[in-house]
Scaffold this motif. Structure first.
Motif, PDB file in Angstrom:
ATOM      1  N   ASP A 272       0.823  -1.205   0.000  1.00  0.00           N
ATOM      2  CA  ASP A 272       0.000   0.000   0.000  1.00  0.00           C
ATOM      3  C   ASP A 272       0.860   1.259   0.000  1.00  0.00           C
ATOM      4  O   ASP A 272       1.879   1.329   0.692  1.00  0.00           O
ATOM      5  CB  ASP A 272      -0.906   0.034   1.234  1.00  0.00           C
ATOM      6  CG  ASP A 272      -1.992  -1.026   1.178  1.00  0.00           C
ATOM      7  OD1 ASP A 272      -2.767  -1.036   0.206  1.00  0.00           O
ATOM      8  OD2 ASP A 272      -2.061  -1.860   2.108  1.00  0.00           O
ATOM      9  N   LEU A 273       0.385   2.268  -0.756  1.00  0.00           N
ATOM     10  CA  LEU A 273       1.026   3.571  -0.814  1.00  0.00           C
ATOM     11  C   LEU A 273       0.034   4.638  -0.371  1.00  0.00           C
ATOM     12  O   LEU A 273      -1.104   4.667  -0.844  1.00  0.00           O
ATOM     13  CB  LEU A 273       1.503   3.878  -2.238  1.00  0.00           C
ATOM     14  CG  LEU A 273       2.035   5.293  -2.489  1.00  0.00           C
ATOM     15  CD1 LEU A 273       3.349   5.509  -1.760  1.00  0.00           C
ATOM     16  CD2 LEU A 273       2.195   5.549  -3.992  1.00  0.00           C
ATOM     17  N   ASP A 274       0.465   5.523   0.527  1.00  0.00           N
ATOM     18  CA  ASP A 274      -0.345   6.654   0.977  1.00  0.00           C
ATOM     19  C   ASP A 274       0.472   7.921   0.740  1.00  0.00           C
ATOM     20  O   ASP A 274       1.381   8.233   1.504  1.00  0.00           O
ATOM     21  CB  ASP A 274      -0.706   6.494   2.457  1.00  0.00           C
ATOM     22  CG  ASP A 274      -1.626   7.594   2.964  1.00  0.00           C
ATOM     23  OD1 ASP A 274      -2.033   8.455   2.156  1.00  0.00           O
ATOM     24  OD2 ASP A 274      -1.940   7.579   4.170  1.00  0.00           O
ATOM     25  N   MET A 275       0.153   8.632  -0.341  1.00  0.00           N
ATOM     26  CA  MET A 275       0.860   9.867  -0.688  1.00  0.00           C
ATOM     27  C   MET A 275       0.054  11.044  -0.152  1.00  0.00           C
ATOM     28  O   MET A 275      -1.039  11.344  -0.640  1.00  0.00           O
ATOM     29  CB  MET A 275       1.041   9.973  -2.207  1.00  0.00           C
ATOM     30  CG  MET A 275       1.854  11.171  -2.654  1.00  0.00           C
ATOM     31  SD  MET A 275       1.976  11.228  -4.468  1.00  0.00           S
ATOM     32  CE  MET A 275       3.038  12.669  -4.682  1.00  0.00           C
ATOM     33  N   LYS A 276       0.584  11.723   0.849  1.00  0.00           N
ATOM     34  CA  LYS A 276      -0.139  12.760   1.564  1.00  0.00           C
ATOM     35  C   LYS A 276      -0.182  14.081   0.779  1.00  0.00           C
ATOM     36  O   LYS A 276       0.654  14.330  -0.082  1.00  0.00           O
ATOM     37  CB  LYS A 276       0.515  13.012   2.922  1.00  0.00           C
ATOM     38  CG  LYS A 276       0.531  11.807   3.858  1.00  0.00           C
ATOM     39  CD  LYS A 276      -0.853  11.407   4.301  1.00  0.00           C
ATOM     40  CE  LYS A 276      -0.798  10.338   5.383  1.00  0.00           C
ATOM     41  NZ  LYS A 276      -2.158   9.897   5.796  1.00  0.00           N
ATOM     42  N   ALA A 303      -2.927   2.437  -3.961  1.00  0.00           N
ATOM     43  CA  ALA A 303      -2.081   3.631  -3.988  1.00  0.00           C
ATOM     44  C   ALA A 303      -3.020   4.827  -3.935  1.00  0.00           C
ATOM     45  O   ALA A 303      -3.787   5.068  -4.880  1.00  0.00           O
ATOM     46  CB  ALA A 303      -1.234   3.670  -5.247  1.00  0.00           C
ATOM     47  N   LEU A 304      -2.996   5.559  -2.839  1.00  0.00           N
ATOM     48  CA  LEU A 304      -3.851   6.724  -2.648  1.00  0.00           C
ATOM     49  C   LEU A 304      -3.018   7.974  -2.882  1.00  0.00           C
ATOM     50  O   LEU A 304      -2.080   8.264  -2.131  1.00  0.00           O
ATOM     51  CB  LEU A 304      -4.440   6.735  -1.244  1.00  0.00           C
ATOM     52  CG  LEU A 304      -5.323   7.940  -0.873  1.00  0.00           C
ATOM     53  CD1 LEU A 304      -6.514   8.052  -1.825  1.00  0.00           C
ATOM     54  CD2 LEU A 304      -5.791   7.833   0.573  1.00  0.00           C
ATOM     55  N   ILE A 305      -3.355   8.733  -3.937  1.00  0.00           N
ATOM     56  CA  ILE A 305      -2.569   9.892  -4.347  1.00  0.00           C
ATOM     57  C   ILE A 305      -3.283  11.162  -3.895  1.00  0.00           C
ATOM     58  O   ILE A 305      -4.253  11.612  -4.525  1.00  0.00           O
ATOM     59  CB  ILE A 305      -2.363   9.919  -5.877  1.00  0.00           C
ATOM     60  CG1 ILE A 305      -1.835   8.574  -6.394  1.00  0.00           C
ATOM     61  CG2 ILE A 305      -1.427  11.060  -6.273  1.00  0.00           C
ATOM     62  CD1 ILE A 305      -0.502   8.154  -5.839  1.00  0.00           C
ATOM     63  N   ASN A 306      -2.841  11.737  -2.782  1.00  0.00           N
ATOM     64  CA  ASN A 306      -3.352  13.024  -2.331  1.00  0.00           C
ATOM     65  C   ASN A 306      -2.314  14.133  -2.482  1.00  0.00           C
ATOM     66  O   ASN A 306      -2.570  15.270  -2.103  1.00  0.00           O
ATOM     67  CB  ASN A 306      -3.814  12.943  -0.870  1.00  0.00           C
ATOM     68  CG  ASN A 306      -5.276  12.552  -0.765  1.00  0.00           C
ATOM     69  OD1 ASN A 306      -6.127  13.101  -1.453  1.00  0.00           O
ATOM     70  ND2 ASN A 306      -5.562  11.570   0.078  1.00  0.00           N
ATOM     71  N   GLY A 307      -1.151  13.790  -3.015  1.00  0.00           N
ATOM     72  CA  GLY A 307      -0.126  14.780  -3.306  1.00  0.00           C
ATOM     73  C   GLY A 307      -0.163  15.162  -4.769  1.00  0.00           C
ATOM     74  O   GLY A 307      -1.185  15.003  -5.453  1.00  0.00           O
ATOM     75  N   THR A 308       0.960  15.654  -5.285  1.00  0.00           N
ATOM     76  CA  THR A 308       1.038  16.140  -6.664  1.00  0.00           C
ATOM     77  C   THR A 308       2.043  15.320  -7.463  1.00  0.00           C
ATOM     78  O   THR A 308       3.198  15.163  -7.056  1.00  0.00           O
ATOM     79  CB  THR A 308       1.447  17.622  -6.693  1.00  0.00           C
ATOM     80  OG1 THR A 308       0.451  18.397  -6.025  1.00  0.00           O
ATOM     81  CG2 THR A 308       1.586  18.116  -8.121  1.00  0.00           C
ATOM     82  N   VAL A 309       1.579  14.804  -8.598  1.00  0.00           N
ATOM     83  CA  VAL A 309       2.432  14.127  -9.576  1.00  0.00           C
ATOM     84  C   VAL A 309       2.518  15.048 -10.782  1.00  0.00           C
ATOM     85  O   VAL A 309       1.499  15.357 -11.412  1.00  0.00           O
ATOM     86  CB  VAL A 309       1.851  12.759  -9.972  1.00  0.00           C
ATOM     87  CG1 VAL A 309       2.717  12.102 -11.051  1.00  0.00           C
ATOM     88  CG2 VAL A 309       1.731  11.849  -8.755  1.00  0.00           C
ATOM     89  N   SER A 310       3.731  15.507 -11.118  1.00  0.00           N
ATOM     90  CA  SER A 310       3.849  16.526 -12.157  1.00  0.00           C
ATOM     91  C   SER A 310       5.090  16.327 -13.011  1.00  0.00           C
ATOM     92  O   SER A 310       6.080  15.732 -12.572  1.00  0.00           O
ATOM     93  CB  SER A 310       3.883  17.928 -11.529  1.00  0.00           C
ATOM     94  OG  SER A 310       4.937  18.047 -10.588  1.00  0.00           O
ATOM     95  N   ASN A 311       4.995  16.811 -14.253  1.00  0.00           N
ATOM     96  CA  ASN A 311       6.140  16.809 -15.173  1.00  0.00           C
ATOM     97  C   ASN A 311       6.728  15.412 -15.358  1.00  0.00           C
ATOM     98  O   ASN A 311       7.947  15.218 -15.292  1.00  0.00           O
ATOM     99  CB  ASN A 311       7.215  17.784 -14.686  1.00  0.00           C
ATOM    100  CG  ASN A 311       6.715  19.213 -14.634  1.00  0.00           C
ATOM    101  OD1 ASN A 311       6.354  19.787 -15.657  1.00  0.00           O
ATOM    102  ND2 ASN A 311       6.664  19.771 -13.435  1.00  0.00           N
ATOM    103  N   VAL A 312       5.832  14.460 -15.595  1.00  0.00           N
ATOM    104  CA  VAL A 312       6.248  13.087 -15.884  1.00  0.00           C
ATOM    105  C   VAL A 312       6.113  12.858 -17.386  1.00  0.00           C
ATOM    106  O   VAL A 312       5.065  13.134 -17.973  1.00  0.00           O
ATOM    107  CB  VAL A 312       5.386  12.063 -15.119  1.00  0.00           C
ATOM    108  CG1 VAL A 312       5.842  10.635 -15.442  1.00  0.00           C
ATOM    109  CG2 VAL A 312       5.469  12.321 -13.615  1.00  0.00           C
TER     110      VAL A 312
END
Length: 341
Positions: A272-276, A303-312
């Motif tokens: 499990d992943l928890d991205m704050k 995988a819970l994405i509550n952060g920012t994924v950018s410039n991928v």
């Protein structure tokens, strides 16, 4: 049964080359707390590092420093203002986990676990604390730091793990899996605090197997290497064996430029992943940001994405294989380029 503690500080007065393991153990009635203040000096792994023996693994190649708790009272090591440099050296030729079972005959051929390792028990903790100014670099064996059996690791603000001379990993002789990563966690817990850094490492930052990691620091410019254990999957964080990974609010995973046919920055395998909110995965080229694989277990992990994924820039940006990826209420995916999704 009240625990007695003894606190000892060791001052390093000059650079030294080490050729044998320094072992920190508890005593029958005493929990030892050892602090090594390096005063800016360096301990470097020397040539022909000596094997040691114990009942668990017989003859084996040790870390530079090991923390153990055979008496059940516990022990801790704090490193401050010191550099430990493996210089890419290793004893043995097999990159794998040493056996503590019946067959220990090959352990003298297996490379060292780490630069610094801690082995706890079900009832006693062996603890490693990387304090301000502590640097581990150029691991030559399986990892820079390994914790297992109830041992713990804390990377405090101002601590670092990096490479400055190691640019390539090798798989090793027959029977090898390859190196694990800068931090190797087995069935226990690690904390990476704000402003702690793992950077310029060849291979992988975290390899978490059946444990947990709270990551609030900076992981940057990790260079993929196909000869690592599990190859290029999860080169910032590889979680497997029902592990729990939390990327906390100040966590920054950034600046990966990888030329690989496949791979991921964060790879979860039955985990499990928890991205704050506040955590970022940014400036990623050549591999996926997040990969979920639940081994055909019908989406039991998330995988819970509550952060920012950018410039991928990759095909795809994120991928699920029988694993659940959820963009939470504060999750943002932006400025990414992909032909596949």
């Amino acid at each position: 049964n009240e625990r007695q503690e003894t606190d000892i500080t060791i001052e390093l007065l000059n650079d030294i080359d080490a050729t044998e393991c320094a072992r920190i153990t508890d005593e029958a009635e005493v929990h030892k707390n050892i602090t090594i203040n390096g005063n800016g000096n360096t301990i470097t792994r020397g040539e022909d590092f000596k094997t040691i023996q114990d009942t668990a693994r017989s003859t084996y190649n040790p870390a530079m420093i090991e923390v153990t708790a055979p008496k059940g009272k516990g022990a801790s090591l704090t490193l401050e203002n010191i550099t430990l440099n493996d210089a890419g050296k290793y004893e043995g030729k097999i990159f794998a986990q040493a056996s503590d079972g019946e067959d220990k005959s090959k352990n003298s051929s297996i490379v060292q676990d780490a630069i610094v390792a801690a082995y706890g028990t079900d009832t006693a903790t062996a603890e490693i604390i990387l304090g301000e100014g502590a640097v581990l670099k150029n691991f030559g064996g399986m990892s820079a730091v390994r914790v297992t059996g109830g041992a713990t690791l804390t990377m405090e603000s101002g601590s670092k793990i990096c490479d400055d001379t190691v640019t390539d990993r090798i798989k090793g002789d027959t029977g090898s899996n390859g190196s694990a990563g800068a931090v190797w966690v087995q069935g226990t817990h690690v904390d990476m605090e704000k402003d702690a850094k793992i950077y310029d490492v060849t291979g992988r930052a975290f390899y978490v197997d059946g444990g947990s990691a709270d990551i609030d620091g900076i992981i940057s410019n990790i260079k993929a290497d196909k000869d690592m254990w599990q190859g290029n999957t999860g080169i910032a964080v590889h979680g497997r064996g029902d592990s729990d990974i939390v990327l906390k609010a100040d966590c920054q995973v950034k600046d990966f430029n990888v030329n690989a046919s496949q791979g991921s920055v964060v790879g979860m395998y039955g985990s499990d992943l928890d991205m704050k909110d506040g955590a970022t995965i940014d400036n990623i080229k050549g591999i996926s940001a997040v990969y979920m694989d639940d081994f055909n277990n019908d989406y039991q992990h998330k995988a819970l994405i509550n952060g920012t994924v950018s410039n991928v820039e990759n095909n795809p940006v994120m991928r699920s294989w029988y694993g659940h990826i959820e963009i939470g209420p504060t999750g943002v995916v932006k400025d990414c380029v992909s032909e596949d999704g």
